[in-house]
Design an enzyme around this catalytic site. Structure first.
Site, short mmCIF file in Angstrom:
data_model
loop_
_atom_site.label_atom_id
_atom_site.label_comp_id
_atom_site.label_asym_id
_atom_site.label_seq_id
_atom_site.Cartn_x
_atom_site.Cartn_y
_atom_site.Cartn_z
N LYS A 113 0.83 -1.21 0.00
CA LYS A 113 0.00 0.00 0.00
C LYS A 113 0.87 1.26 0.00
CE LYS A 113 -4.18 -1.80 2.21
NZ LYS A 113 -5.10 -1.65 3.33
N LYS A 199 -4.38 -10.46 -6.52
CA LYS A 199 -5.55 -10.61 -5.65
C LYS A 199 -6.67 -9.67 -6.08
CE LYS A 199 -5.60 -8.61 -1.74
NZ LYS A 199 -5.47 -8.01 -0.41
N LYS A 202 -10.33 -4.15 -3.47
CA LYS A 202 -11.21 -2.97 -3.53
C LYS A 202 -10.48 -1.78 -4.12
CE LYS A 202 -13.29 -3.95 0.92
NZ LYS A 202 -13.07 -3.61 2.31
#
Ligand code: TYM
Length: 335
Positions: A113, A199, A202
């Site tokens: 992230k 993966k 969102k």
């Protein structure tokens, strides 16, 4: 005999996708009669990346309604909002001071992230797993049902619990219960529809990479039609066919069959024949959830009462644990 305790949560960021459903919520629903369950909407986690204050409250509501729509049953489970129980923030501070910084710097999800955010990385993003540890440890959870991407965070939670117990507890009186991850094999890692090696997430910028629980049948049809496949005739669960593996896996779960039956059924199929089957299985599995969701969303008073009761139940457990921790750390009792 008292039931063992379960705690888990989902962030109210964007839409819930079928990865979140299969990796987490579907399993919560299945196991809930056997445990004493606490499911929270983790809205404090939602601001570890830049967020929009205009949508946070509504997204939190939507997520709580989705928990109910997916089948969380209040006879077995408590639903609450993380920020409504202040003990989560307070325990996070205490654990922050007891967690080595390099344990956090090692977290894969932080690194991934942080790269995406460039200059904008907050201290909260690094601290995310400590808040998650506080969520779990406050409830003396025995089991934590999550998708595979949360395994490392669960390991960290266990390490923090053991460290605090060693430093401030005793064998007879441990401060924390050391929780176990509960990660189911099927659906623990649903992959992106645009790239079978990534993966489903969102935060992926492409809407076509994921199917949301509230997508309409037309949207689902379009997304499956456009999803990435491979040029090999005949479908199989082969390790070197990531897209094929992922899509057959989804079909297995949504059509409620076992892997062998699906492998047999699809062995001679091409994508043209398979995609409509997969589409229909997803649409019919999501339809009852969507209907229930729409019904729940018409009754805000009901949802408010669920969350109010959830807050009270969660607070009574969490505040007790927080008291035990502060005691163990040697704080002057409050008046
Ligand atoms: P979040 O909101 O990112 O994900 C919620 C749940 O969905 C699972 N998941 C997946 N499972 C299978 N395939 C995927 N592609 C996929 N993507 C996500 C996640 O593993 C998770 O179970 N940190 C947590 C939220 C949290 C939490 C907690 C969980 C905060 N405190 C305490 C358990 C206990 C998270 O990743 O949320």
């Amino acid at each position: 005999m008292t039931k063992k305790r379960v705690l888990s949560g989902v962030q109210p960021t964007g839409n819930l996708h079928i990865g979140n459903y299969l990796g987490a919520i579907r399993n919560w629903v299945e196991i809930q009669p056997n445990y004493d369950n606490f499911f929270c909407v983790v809205d404090l986690h939602a601001i570890t990346v830049p967020h929009d204050p205009k949508t946070l409250a509504q997204n939190t509501y939507n997520m709580a309604a989705l928990y109910l729509a997916c089948g969380i049953d209040l006879n077995h489970s408590t639903i609450f909002v993380q920020s409504h129980v202040t003990a989560h923030s307070e325990l996070t501070w205490l654990l922050n001071c007891l967690t080595p910084l390099n344990w956090l710097e090692r977290m894969i999800q932080f690194k991934e992230k942080a790269v995406k955010q460039g200059e904008n990385v907050s201290a909260g993003l690094l601290d995310y797993p400590v808040l998650m540890a506080a969520d779990i440890l406050l409830y003396d959870a025995d089991q934590v049902p999550v998708g595979e991407d949360q395994k490392q965070h669960l390991e960290l939670t266990r390490n923090i619990a053991v460290r605090v117990n060693d430093k401030f507890g005793s064998e007879q009186n441990p401060i924390f219960k050391v929780p176990e991850p509960m990660i189911r094999k099927e659906g623990a890692r649903v992959m992106s529809l645009a790239d079978g090696t990534k993966k489903m997430s969102k935060s992926d910028s492409s809407q076509l990479s994921r199917i949301n629980l509230l997508d309409t049948p037309d949207v689902i049809k379009k997304k499956i039609k456009k999803c990435k496949t491979d040029p090999i005739m005949g479908l199989s669960f082969a390790d070197d066919r990531p897209e094929c593996n992922n899509l057959l896996g989804l079909y297995t779960i949504f059509s409620d069959q076992n892997k062998e039956a699906v492998a047999d059924e699809c062995a001679d199929m091409g994508w043209g024949k398979f995609k409509p089957l997969l589409t229909d299985s997803i649409i019919s599995a999501l339809e009852p959830i969507q209907n229930k969701y729409n019904e729940i969303m018409t009754d805000k008073t009901y949802l408010d009462s669920v969350l109010k009761e959830g807050q009270e139940k969660a607070e009574s457990v969490a505040n007790k644990t927080l008291g035990r921790v502060k005691d163990g750390l040697g704080y002057l009792p409050s008046f």
